[in-house]
Write a protein that holds these residues in place. Structure first.
Motif, mmCIF file in Angstrom:
data_model
loop_
_atom_site.group_PDB
_atom_site.id
_atom_site.type_symbol
_atom_site.label_atom_id
_atom_site.label_comp_id
_atom_site.label_asym_id
_atom_site.label_seq_id
_atom_site.Cartn_x
_atom_site.Cartn_y
_atom_site.Cartn_z
ATOM 1 N N GLY A 184 0.834 -1.203 0.000
ATOM 2 C CA GLY A 184 0.000 0.000 0.000
ATOM 3 C C GLY A 184 0.861 1.243 0.000
ATOM 4 N N GLN A 185 0.361 2.301 0.609
ATOM 5 C CA GLN A 185 1.072 3.568 0.669
ATOM 6 C C GLN A 185 0.992 4.147 2.075
ATOM 7 O OE1 GLN A 185 -0.384 6.280 -2.307
ATOM 8 N NE2 GLN A 185 -0.089 4.830 -3.965
ATOM 9 N N ALA A 186 1.976 4.966 2.406
ATOM 10 C CA ALA A 186 1.986 5.645 3.708
ATOM 11 C C ALA A 186 2.560 7.041 3.526
ATOM 12 C CB ALA A 186 2.826 4.857 4.721
ATOM 13 N N ARG A 187 2.186 7.908 4.427
ATOM 14 C CA ARG A 187 2.689 9.283 4.426
ATOM 15 C C ARG A 187 3.138 9.628 5.847
ATOM 16 N NH1 ARG A 187 -1.554 13.958 3.879
ATOM 17 N NH2 ARG A 187 -1.817 13.339 6.027
ATOM 18 N N PHE A 188 4.280 10.306 5.929
ATOM 19 C CA PHE A 188 4.794 10.768 7.217
ATOM 20 C C PHE A 188 5.140 12.241 7.121
ATOM 21 C CE2 PHE A 188 5.771 6.261 7.134
ATOM 22 C CZ PHE A 188 5.380 5.849 8.395
ATOM 23 N N SER A 189 4.803 12.995 8.130
ATOM 24 C CA SER A 189 5.324 14.358 8.282
ATOM 25 C C SER A 189 6.720 14.201 8.840
ATOM 26 C CB SER A 189 4.479 15.159 9.270
ATOM 27 O OG SER A 189 3.202 15.356 8.751
ATOM 28 N N VAL A 190 7.680 14.922 8.253
ATOM 29 C CA VAL A 190 9.063 14.742 8.688
ATOM 30 C C VAL A 190 9.747 16.068 8.977
ATOM 31 C CG1 VAL A 190 9.434 12.544 7.490
ATOM 32 C CG2 VAL A 190 9.917 14.689 6.295
ATOM 33 N N ASP A 191 10.686 15.990 9.885
ATOM 34 C CA ASP A 191 11.681 17.038 10.050
ATOM 35 C C ASP A 191 12.865 16.557 9.228
ATOM 36 O OD1 ASP A 191 10.161 18.557 11.878
ATOM 37 O OD2 ASP A 191 10.804 17.259 13.518
ATOM 38 N N VAL A 192 13.437 17.445 8.432
ATOM 39 C CA VAL A 192 14.552 17.068 7.576
ATOM 40 C C VAL A 192 15.864 17.417 8.263
ATOM 41 C CG1 VAL A 192 15.677 17.442 5.345
ATOM 42 C CG2 VAL A 192 13.178 17.347 5.479
ATOM 43 N N ALA A 193 16.740 16.427 8.348
ATOM 44 C CA ALA A 193 18.083 16.621 8.895
ATOM 45 C C ALA A 193 19.050 16.589 7.721
ATOM 46 C CB ALA A 193 18.404 15.525 9.905
ATOM 47 N N ASP A 194 19.495 17.778 7.289
ATOM 48 C CA ASP A 194 20.371 17.846 6.116
ATOM 49 C C ASP A 194 21.624 18.682 6.350
ATOM 50 O OD1 ASP A 194 19.121 20.295 6.202
ATOM 51 O OD2 ASP A 194 18.332 20.209 4.155
ATOM 52 N N PHE A 249 25.102 19.108 9.203
ATOM 53 C CA PHE A 249 25.872 18.354 10.194
ATOM 54 C C PHE A 249 25.221 18.448 11.574
ATOM 55 C CE2 PHE A 249 29.125 18.106 13.500
ATOM 56 C CZ PHE A 249 29.610 16.833 13.254
ATOM 57 N N GLU A 250 24.767 19.630 11.932
ATOM 58 C CA GLU A 250 24.175 19.839 13.260
ATOM 59 C C GLU A 250 22.879 19.052 13.430
ATOM 60 O OE1 GLU A 250 25.178 22.398 11.223
ATOM 61 O OE2 GLU A 250 27.024 22.845 12.307
ATOM 62 N N THR A 251 21.977 19.133 12.440
ATOM 63 C CA THR A 251 20.702 18.431 12.586
ATOM 64 C C THR A 251 20.888 16.918 12.498
ATOM 65 O OG1 THR A 251 20.202 18.738 10.227
ATOM 66 C CG2 THR A 251 19.285 20.363 11.770
ATOM 67 N N LEU A 264 2.648 8.791 15.625
ATOM 68 C CA LEU A 264 2.868 7.696 14.686
ATOM 69 C C LEU A 264 3.043 8.180 13.246
ATOM 70 C CD1 LEU A 264 0.431 4.945 15.981
ATOM 71 C CD2 LEU A 264 2.921 4.986 16.104
ATOM 72 N N SER A 265 2.462 9.299 12.900
ATOM 73 C CA SER A 265 2.561 9.791 11.523
ATOM 74 C C SER A 265 3.736 10.750 11.335
ATOM 75 C CB SER A 265 1.260 10.489 11.118
ATOM 76 O OG SER A 265 1.035 11.598 11.963
ATOM 77 N N LYS A 266 4.648 10.791 12.299
ATOM 78 C CA LYS A 266 5.795 11.709 12.282
ATOM 79 C C LYS A 266 7.086 10.918 12.129
ATOM 80 C CE LYS A 266 7.321 15.959 13.470
ATOM 81 N NZ LYS A 266 7.603 16.805 12.358
ATOM 82 N N GLY A 267 8.129 11.586 11.648
ATOM 83 C CA GLY A 267 9.431 10.962 11.533
ATOM 84 C C GLY A 267 10.501 11.993 11.268
ATOM 85 N N MET A 268 11.708 11.515 11.049
ATOM 86 C CA MET A 268 12.822 12.391 10.682
ATOM 87 C C MET A 268 13.485 11.784 9.455
ATOM 88 S SD MET A 268 16.048 13.915 12.831
ATOM 89 C CE MET A 268 15.149 15.376 13.345
ATOM 90 N N LEU A 269 13.735 12.636 8.449
ATOM 91 C CA LEU A 269 14.402 12.210 7.235
ATOM 92 C C LEU A 269 15.797 12.809 7.196
ATOM 93 C CD1 LEU A 269 14.152 10.683 4.513
ATOM 94 C CD2 LEU A 269 13.463 12.886 3.501
ATOM 95 N N PHE A 270 16.792 11.937 7.214
ATOM 96 C CA PHE A 270 18.187 12.343 7.091
ATOM 97 C C PHE A 270 18.524 12.314 5.599
ATOM 98 C CE2 PHE A 270 17.630 10.779 11.286
ATOM 99 C CZ PHE A 270 18.540 11.447 12.094
ATOM 100 N N VAL A 271 19.014 13.434 5.064
ATOM 101 C CA VAL A 271 19.308 13.548 3.642
ATOM 102 C C VAL A 271 20.781 13.903 3.466
ATOM 103 C CG1 VAL A 271 18.778 14.809 1.522
ATOM 104 C CG2 VAL A 271 16.945 14.295 3.148
ATOM 105 N N TYR A 272 21.448 13.168 2.568
ATOM 106 C CA TYR A 272 22.874 13.377 2.295
ATOM 107 C C TYR A 272 23.044 13.803 0.845
ATOM 108 C CZ TYR A 272 23.190 11.162 6.781
ATOM 109 O OH TYR A 272 23.019 10.875 8.107
ATOM 110 N N ASP A 273 24.071 14.617 0.579
ATOM 111 C CA ASP A 273 24.243 15.199 -0.749
ATOM 112 C C ASP A 273 24.859 14.255 -1.778
ATOM 113 O OD1 ASP A 273 26.753 15.211 0.379
ATOM 114 O OD2 ASP A 273 27.195 17.300 -0.062
ATOM 115 N N ARG A 274 25.391 13.129 -1.326
ATOM 116 C CA ARG A 274 25.965 12.159 -2.255
ATOM 117 C C ARG A 274 25.830 10.768 -1.644
ATOM 118 N NH1 ARG A 274 30.651 10.573 -0.092
ATOM 119 N NH2 ARG A 274 31.686 11.957 1.351
ATOM 120 N N PRO A 275 25.804 9.728 -2.481
ATOM 121 C CA PRO A 275 25.693 8.363 -1.963
ATOM 122 C C PRO A 275 26.885 8.014 -1.076
ATOM 123 C CG PRO A 275 25.246 8.416 -4.322
ATOM 124 C CD PRO A 275 25.782 9.769 -3.944
ATOM 125 N N LYS A 276 26.609 7.324 0.017
ATOM 126 C CA LYS A 276 27.663 6.934 0.952
ATOM 127 C C LYS A 276 27.221 5.741 1.781
ATOM 128 C CE LYS A 276 28.280 10.618 3.489
ATOM 129 N NZ LYS A 276 28.353 11.741 4.389
#
Length: 157
Positions: free
Chosen positions: A37-47, A49-51, A64-76
């Motif tokens: 199926g599908q799901a949706r989460f409200s996220v705080d973005v950590a992009d 170094f500090e976050t 339950l519908s909340k989360g944190m998305l860590f985003v990096y600028d290049r694959p690692k």
């Protein structure tokens, strides 16, 4: 308690045919889809170094519908730990195409053991522990978020 968690978890799942497939992409929202199926989460973005260093440390509870998305600028290669993290978390590790490559379930609060998600990753979604399994989020699921390059994304914005 398990029944309440199940009922609440279902509130983040889109069962309609329109659902997340036609919703506007926004930085504060992550969509996931798969055979389950599908799901949706409200996220705080950590992009930054500090976050990213702070993450969800010291958070005492999270909807339950909340989360944190860590985003990096290049694959690692990415590894996380649970230092100063008070709640169990699921970690969903994602490649540059927005495809889930690894799901670590129920990371233990305060555990300093590295949780390796794999190589060639650009994002990690942290959600409440046990929720990925309950929703059916598995390897191969697709994530939709504006941080993925539109021309590469399996599920572009």
């Amino acid at each position: 308690m398990r029944y309440i968690l199940s009922a609440l978890a279902l509130t983040v799942v889109f069962l309609s045919t329109g659902g997340a497939g036609y919703a506007e992409c926004r930085a504060d929202t992550v969509y996931l889809r798969g055979d389950w199926g599908q799901a949706r989460f409200s996220v705080d973005v950590a992009d930054t170094f500090e976050t990213q260093s702070r993450g969800l440390m010291f958070v005492e509870d999270m909807p339950l519908s909340k989360g944190m998305l860590f985003v990096y600028d290049r694959p690692k290669s990415l590894s996380f730990w649970m230092r100063n993290t008070l709640i169990p978390l699921d970690m969903v590790f994602v490649d540059p195409f927005g495809v889930v490559k690894h799901v670590h379930s129920n990371a233990i609060p305060h555990d300093l053991t590295p949780i390796h998600g794999g190589d060639g990753l650009v994002a990690v979604l942290e959600i409440n522990g046990g929720l990925a399994k309950q929703l059916g989020i598995t390897v191969g699921s697709e994530m939709r978020h504006p941080s993925f390059v539109k021309s590469l994304a399996a599920w572009p914005c």
